[in-house]
Design a protein around this motif. Structure first.
Motif, PDB file in Angstrom:
ATOM      1  N   GLU A 184      -4.098   2.118   4.120  1.00 40.44           N
ATOM      2  CA  GLU A 184      -2.731   1.599   3.979  1.00 40.44           C
ATOM      3  C   GLU A 184      -2.651   0.152   4.406  1.00 40.44           C
ATOM      4  O   GLU A 184      -1.944  -0.655   3.801  1.00 40.44           O
ATOM      5  N   THR A 204      -4.070  -2.117   1.699  1.00 38.83           N
ATOM      6  CA  THR A 204      -3.135  -2.264   0.581  1.00 38.83           C
ATOM      7  C   THR A 204      -2.087  -3.328   0.903  1.00 38.83           C
ATOM      8  O   THR A 204      -1.804  -4.210   0.083  1.00 38.83           O
ATOM      9  N   ARG A 214      -3.572  -6.870   1.029  1.00 38.18           N
ATOM     10  CA  ARG A 214      -3.869  -7.373  -0.312  1.00 38.18           C
ATOM     11  C   ARG A 214      -2.591  -7.827  -1.005  1.00 38.18           C
ATOM     12  O   ARG A 214      -2.562  -8.847  -1.668  1.00 38.18           O
ATOM     13  N   ILE A 240     -10.506  -8.544  -2.690  1.00 44.01           N
ATOM     14  CA  ILE A 240     -10.918  -7.143  -2.844  1.00 44.01           C
ATOM     15  C   ILE A 240     -12.210  -6.875  -2.078  1.00 44.01           C
ATOM     16  O   ILE A 240     -12.404  -5.807  -1.507  1.00 44.01           O
ATOM     17  N   VAL A 281     -13.430  -5.861   2.923  1.00 43.86           N
ATOM     18  CA  VAL A 281     -12.996  -4.566   3.422  1.00 43.86           C
ATOM     19  C   VAL A 281     -13.779  -4.128   4.658  1.00 43.86           C
ATOM     20  O   VAL A 281     -13.529  -3.061   5.192  1.00 43.86           O
TER      21      VAL A 281
END
Lengths: 376, 267
Positions: free
Chosen positions: A89, A92, A95, A102, A105
């Motif tokens: 979460e 997300t 981003r 992307i 992470v």
């Protein structure tokens, strides 16, 4: 000899505290320092690491203080939700809101160092990981869960157990603070946001210090912290950028004042101590003596203290009858008048005002007249 | 000896009218004894009803509403859910997956001690069971990763958690869940919620608010996986090689703990 000169500030503080381990600061208590900077009592007691909570109980002014267990449980559950499934979460949100790449992470759990939860080991690990990330080592990581940072407060290194993740967007590091109070229609409780901002500022300061020590540019730690809260009445997290520059300035000034605690100590009687004489878990020193010792250091009570200081009930009882016990606004309005009684006598015309107080006395008399008119 | 229910009902009826008669005629003593008898009869009727309920064949409940602990042992429930996911997972996700696909609640409170029990079992009799529920290992220190469950029969590489692995495992789990959902004849509430939980957090996977089509989830998750798997695999392979070289069987399954060096270098 009783009045032997104290060799160092540290020894003096130890003497003030007595024969017990110092109470450590955390982000909350450091944040609370900024709340009432003028209070010498708090400054001295905190610098010495005195257990103010035990003291308040001993002298008969216990404070129903501390965080509610329900609030802690709720906070932990929300934090776990945001970080669940590889911070799904959180990624997300970052981003969407910050344009995180992307590929960014990588997640490092620094809450334990290989099953070893000791502070020194965790701090060393956090140092090494953040050093690697700041130096731009390939794959050094984006998210750092619970890094343990250090900040020297009053001559001691305080380990901060941050409830957060430091993270990198491009070359900037951000502090992420996860809080469980809701943001409703883009608005959150002002007091809670302010408290979160000060706490985050403590972390920013600690991280900047770490950067300095490691020889990196401290300005790479952003003054914008990311505040993650539940949105509206749901459990869905939402991220907000919070500018903590003002809090940083206040904190820095406060911490520099703390460093000058020796100046405060110089004004005190060298024989003074706040030792409670704890034997087998119970305080043996007469409460009257402790109260007398506290009386040696001037406090500046204001109603705000009730939210953040364990001694506030004692100070409030002590300050009864003074104008500053009624709050900052009243104190400023009635500048120069120390006691409520004086103010009342001025208002009723029972006391002739001096030249300096003529204006205030006029205002007080007007206030009394208006009150009488309203009530009659 | 229990009376048949019908007989009891008739007796209760008779007693009620007798009580009413006694009360209206003012015969209090009789009324009191009759009332006591009536209460006993009513109790017997309740009991008889319970017996009947036990004897009756249980009506099959629709599987989704059957929120009861399943018949399988806990470790097998967890194994089933983990096998579906094929990646190390947190107890919470295990519970969600098992509930969505198998309609059974896994008692999550018991999951906390599961890994320790399995380790004890393995230490006392290594490889006595076909599989063990074990730890995922952190890539840097080969220590047990916090709060993750894995299966011992998986290749060691699958159980290593590097910096990118939480995300890779999340995406892999999303693909597996979506593939499984595609095979179902009907996607119901629990599965749809699970799909949405994955879909909402993968760019381009959600088709609207609250809905995520399995095919879209698979496509989006694979697209993101492409950018992570290469680096992640190299981390995992290196760490697995180290684990094989340095750790015994217990260490490879349940991880090592970092110990203070001081205790060994003391004089």
């Amino acid at each position: 000899m009783q009045n032997a000169p104290v060799t160092s500030t540290e020894a003096h503080l130890d003497r003030l505290r007595g024969d017990v381990a110092p109470v450590n600061h955390n982000a909350r208590t450091i944040a609370a320092l900024t709340g009432n900077p003028g209070c010498r009592r708090r400054a001295v007691l905190d610098a010495a690491g005195v257990d103010k909570k035990a003291m308040s109980v001993h002298i008969g002014h216990p404070v129903p203080f501390g965080q509610s267990t329900f609030a802690i449980t709720r906070g932990n559950a929300f934090e776990a939700q945001v970080k669940a499934n590889g911070c799904a979460e959180l990624l997300t949100m970052l981003r969407e809101r910050l344009g995180l790449d992307i590929a960014e992470v990588a997640y490092n759990d620094l809450e334990e160092a290989g099953g070893n939860g000791s502070r020194e080991v965790r701090h060393a690990l956090a140092r090494r990981m953040i050093d690697g990330a700041a130096a731009g080592v390939e794959g050094a990581g984006t998210l750092f869960d619970h890094p343990l940072l250090g900040l020297p407060i009053g001559g001691r290194t305080v380990y901060l157990e941050p409830d957060l993740i430091a993270f990198q967007v491009g070359a900037q590091f951000h502090i992420i603070e996860i809080k469980s109070f809701p943001v409703i229609d883009g608005q959150a409780d002002g007091g809670k946001v302010a408290a979160a901002a000060v706490q985050s500022a403590v972390y920013v300061l600690a991280l900047r210090r770490l950067f300095e020590e490691l020889g990196h540019d401290p300005q790479r730690v952003s003054h914008n912290v990311i505040l993650v809260c539940p949105e509206n009445f749901s459990n869905r997290p939402v991220a907000t950028l919070l500018d903590v520059r003002r809090q940083l300035t206040v904190l820095k000034r406060q911490l520099s004042r703390l460093r000058r605690v020796d100046e405060l100590l110089a004004t005190l009687d060298p024989g003074l101590t706040f030792d409670l004489g704890v034997r087998d878990g119970t305080a043996t020193r007469p409460a009257g003596e402790v109260v007398a010792a506290l009386g040696e250091v001037e406090a500046r009570y204001s109603p705000d203290c009730l939210d953040m200081c364990e001694l506030s009930y004692f100070c409030r009882a002590e300050a009864r009858g003074t104008t500053h016990a009624l709050g900052r606004t009243v104190r400023e309005e009635l500048g120069g008048i120390e006691f409520v009684d004086t103010a009342l006598r001025l208002a009723e015309g029972r006391l002739a005002p001096t030249v300096e107080l003529a204006e205030t006395a006029h205002a007080l008399r007007t206030a009394l007249r208006m009150r009488t008119e309203c009530l009659s | 000896m229990a009376e048949p229910v019908e007989e009891l009902e008739r007796r209760i009826e008779r007693l009620r009218s007798a009580v009413r008669h006694a009360v209206t005629t003012g015969d209090r003593a009789t009324a009191r004894t009759l009332r006591a008898e009536l209460r006993r009869a009513e109790d017997a009727w309740e009991e008889a009803l319970d017996d009947l309920a036990d004897q009756a064949p249980a009506a099959p409940l629709p599987p989704r509403q059957r929120a009861v602990p399943g018949l399988l042992p806990l470790r097998e429930q967890v194994h089933t859910a983990l096998s579906l996911l094929s990646v190390p997972a947190a107890p919470r996700l295990v519970v969600q997956v098992h509930h969505a696909f198998f309609g059974e609640d896994v008692p999550s409170a018991k999951l906390t001690s599961l890994r320790r029990d399995e380790e004890r079992s393995f230490r006392s009799a290594p490889f006595a069971r076909p599989y063990y529920l074990c730890a995922a290992l952190t890539a840097d220190r080969l220590a047990p990763a916090r709060g993750l469950l894995a299966v011992s029969t998986w290749p060691l590489e699958h159980r290593i958690v590097g910096p990118l692995s939480p995300r890779v495992d999340f995406l892999t789990a999303a693909v597996r869940v979506a593939e499984h959902a595609e095979r179902l004849s009907k996607v119901d509430g629990g599965v749809a919620r699970l799909l949405w939980m994955f879909g909402a957090n993968i760019p381009g996977a959600a088709s609207g608010i609250g809905t995520a089509a399995p095919a879209a989830v698979i496509r989006a998750a694979r697209a993101e996986l492409d950018s992570h798997t290469g680096v992640d695999r190299s981390h995992r392979t290196a760490a697995a090689a180290r684990a094989r070289a340095h750790l015994d069987d217990v260490g490879q399954l349940f991880g090592t703990q970092l110990r203070a060096v001081r205790s060994r270098t003391g004089t």
